[in-house]
Enzyme design. Structure first.
Site, PDB file in Angstrom:
ATOM      1  N   GLY A  26      31.273  26.348  45.006  1.00 40.92           N
ATOM      2  CA  GLY A  26      30.911  27.614  44.391  1.00 40.92           C
ATOM      3  C   GLY A  26      32.145  28.235  43.763  1.00 40.92           C
ATOM      4  N   GLN A  28      34.397  30.350  44.925  1.00 35.42           N
ATOM      5  CA  GLN A  28      35.590  30.277  45.769  1.00 35.42           C
ATOM      6  C   GLN A  28      36.058  28.835  45.930  1.00 35.42           C
ATOM      7  OE1 GLN A  28      38.719  31.721  47.356  1.00 35.42           O
ATOM      8  NE2 GLN A  28      37.097  33.259  47.136  1.00 35.42           N
ATOM      9  N   ARG A  48      26.526  18.824  47.065  1.00 33.90           N
ATOM     10  CA  ARG A  48      25.270  18.085  46.909  1.00 33.90           C
ATOM     11  C   ARG A  48      24.899  17.974  45.434  1.00 33.90           C
ATOM     12  NH1 ARG A  48      21.171  21.133  50.833  1.00 33.90           N
ATOM     13  NH2 ARG A  48      22.169  22.894  49.780  1.00 33.90           N
ATOM     14  N   ASP A  83      27.668  31.584  54.434  1.00 29.41           N
ATOM     15  CA  ASP A  83      27.642  31.773  55.889  1.00 29.41           C
ATOM     16  C   ASP A  83      26.402  31.164  56.532  1.00 29.41           C
ATOM     17  OD1 ASP A  83      30.038  33.189  55.856  1.00 29.41           O
ATOM     18  OD2 ASP A  83      29.057  35.139  55.698  1.00 29.41           O
ATOM     19  N   GLN A  86      26.587  27.240  56.802  1.00 29.16           N
ATOM     20  CA  GLN A  86      27.726  26.554  57.400  1.00 29.16           C
ATOM     21  C   GLN A  86      27.391  25.829  58.696  1.00 29.16           C
ATOM     22  OE1 GLN A  86      31.268  28.926  57.759  1.00 29.16           O
ATOM     23  NE2 GLN A  86      31.442  29.256  55.553  1.00 29.16           N
ATOM     24  N   HIS A 108      36.306  32.736  55.798  1.00 26.09           N
ATOM     25  CA  HIS A 108      35.632  33.873  56.418  1.00 26.09           C
ATOM     26  C   HIS A 108      35.316  33.459  57.846  1.00 26.09           C
ATOM     27  CE1 HIS A 108      33.365  37.464  56.951  1.00 26.09           C
ATOM     28  NE2 HIS A 108      32.162  36.939  56.804  1.00 26.09           N
ATOM     29  N   GLY A 134      36.965  33.680  43.741  1.00 24.96           N
ATOM     30  CA  GLY A 134      37.642  32.469  43.300  1.00 24.96           C
ATOM     31  C   GLY A 134      38.029  32.481  41.843  1.00 24.96           C
ATOM     32  N   GLU A 227      26.418  59.491  34.428  1.00 26.30           N
ATOM     33  CA  GLU A 227      27.279  60.274  35.310  1.00 26.30           C
ATOM     34  C   GLU A 227      27.425  59.676  36.703  1.00 26.30           C
ATOM     35  OE1 GLU A 227      29.138  62.581  34.224  1.00 26.30           O
ATOM     36  OE2 GLU A 227      28.212  62.573  32.240  1.00 26.30           O
ATOM     37  N   SER A 252      40.981  65.243  35.248  1.00 24.79           N
ATOM     38  CA  SER A 252      41.185  66.672  34.985  1.00 24.79           C
ATOM     39  C   SER A 252      41.342  67.451  36.288  1.00 24.79           C
ATOM     40  CB  SER A 252      40.000  67.225  34.198  1.00 24.79           C
ATOM     41  OG  SER A 252      38.850  67.289  35.029  1.00 24.79           O
TER      42      SER A 252
END
Length: 365
Positions: A26, A28, A48, A83, A86, A108, A134, A227, A252
């Site tokens: 991916g 990363q 894959r 995650d 994994q 991670h 990444g 805004e 400002s």
């Protein structure tokens, strides 16, 4: 104060003659794999076949292999899949092929901290977590710079775990900027808290609440969008580059006074107590258990909430206004197309697909 490591503290010789496997190509994974290769490290990519990441790896002159084959051939195995994937990848492809003395690397700490992956005591377990997507890691490396990262050693079976991790950090360019020492626990819990309370959950909820407040008071939705959402980038860019005080020096005096006198009326003690509640759920594992259960159940609530927010009026107004902003994506047509795609996916009951090639949010490394 944090311990910080730089180029002079790391030695790429720790990876000399060794093979690094990057599991998952991916954003990363791509950034790390390319940077490591250009640092002179032998890199294998596991991805894959059948998807854009596989094609991208081939385009980048890698020969993608299976996670099992990569694990067999590697000395450092870096698991960079999502995650929720994994544990399965580890169980089916990595664990059966691990051998004593190998290093298992993460960016991670989720899977390790919450016990989804329990490596044998015979391997090193380390983490290098770049503090940026990444794509940024890659562009900064190409410019001779780096993205800061975190380093942690969870398990040191060989006595060389930190040296290996520092070499990995140097190979991706992170030691050019600085690598801060932490733990898997600290990285994971603070990362989740930041996503939920401020960066994603908090910011999104605040934007929508501001938009709704103005529209309910009779103001035009388009003006409310400008805004409460559009101009946020100007402020966050200044904060990102110069800190909160630096931002205040560039707005400002009226904006300064509104900031310091009115901001605490919105983000008050009650909000902070809610944040403490989020942190308690993260620390106890409640959040992780709920997310894993949601994923295992097919993500029904995830899909419903994503669809609900994709249909929020701020998205409909934003689609029209972003189409007027040619600088966002050429002539703006891609933005309108993406939003039409979101609506179509929503009607099908699916969560919107992430546009290919866009940076991921902090939790999707």
């Amino acid at each position: 104060m944090a311990t910080i490591y730089y180029d002079q503290d790391a030695d790429l010789k720790a990876l000399k003659g060794k093979t690094v496997a990057v599991i998952g190509y991916g954003i990363q994974g791509r950034g790390q794999a390319l940077n490591l290769r250009e640092s002179g490290v032998k890199v294998l990519v596991a991805q894959r076949p059948g998807g854009p990441n596989f094609d991208q790896a081939k385009h980048d002159r890698f020969t993608p292999v299976s996670a099992a084959e990569a694990t067999k051939k590697a000395d450092l195995v870096i698991l960079l899949a999502q995650d929720t994937l994994q544990a399965q990848i580890y169980r089916e492809s990595i664990q059966p092929n691990l051998r004593p003395g190998q290093t298992l690397g993460f960016s991670h700490g989720f899977a390790i901290l919450y016990g989804l992956i329990r490596p044998p005591q015979t391997v090193d377990v380390v983490m290098i977590a770049p503090k940026g997507p990444g794509s940024l890691l890659r562009s900064q490396y190409q410019e001779g710079k780096g993205v800061p990262a975190l380093i942690a050693v969870h398990q040191d079976a060989t006595g060389r775990a930190k040296a290996t991790a520092l070499a990995w950090a140097k190979g991706i360019g992170a030691t050019r900027a600085g690598v801060l020492e932490t733990t898997f626990k600290e990285e994971t819990e603070t990362d989740h808290f930041g996503e939920q309370a401020v960066l994603c959950g908090g910011a999104s909820a605040l934007i929508k609440a501001g938009f709704e407040t103005l529209v309910e008071a009779g103001y035009q939705p388009e003006v409310a969008y400008f805004e409460c959402l559009h101009e946020l980038k100007l402020i966050t860019d200044m904060i990102w580059a110069r800190g909160i005080h630096g931002m205040r020096q560039r707005v400002s005096d009226t904006a300064k006074w509104g900031d310091i006198s009115c901001g605490p009326k919105v983000i008050d003690a009650h909000v902070k107590e809610n944040m403490r509640g989020l942190l308690r759920d993260i620390q106890s594992g409640t959040f992780a258990k709920a997310w894993i259960a949601e994923h295992d159940a097919g993500r029904p609530n995830f899909t419903r909430l994503m669809r609900q927010d994709a249909e929020h009026p701020i998205e409909q107004v934003g689609a029209k206004l972003r189409g007027m902003m040619a600088w966002l994506s050429g002539d703006g047509k891609a933005t309108r197309s993406e939003v039409r795609g979101q609506r179509a996916e929503s009607r099908k009951g699916k969560s919107p697909k992430r546009p290919r090639g866009r940076p991921l949010a902090t939790g999707q490394r």
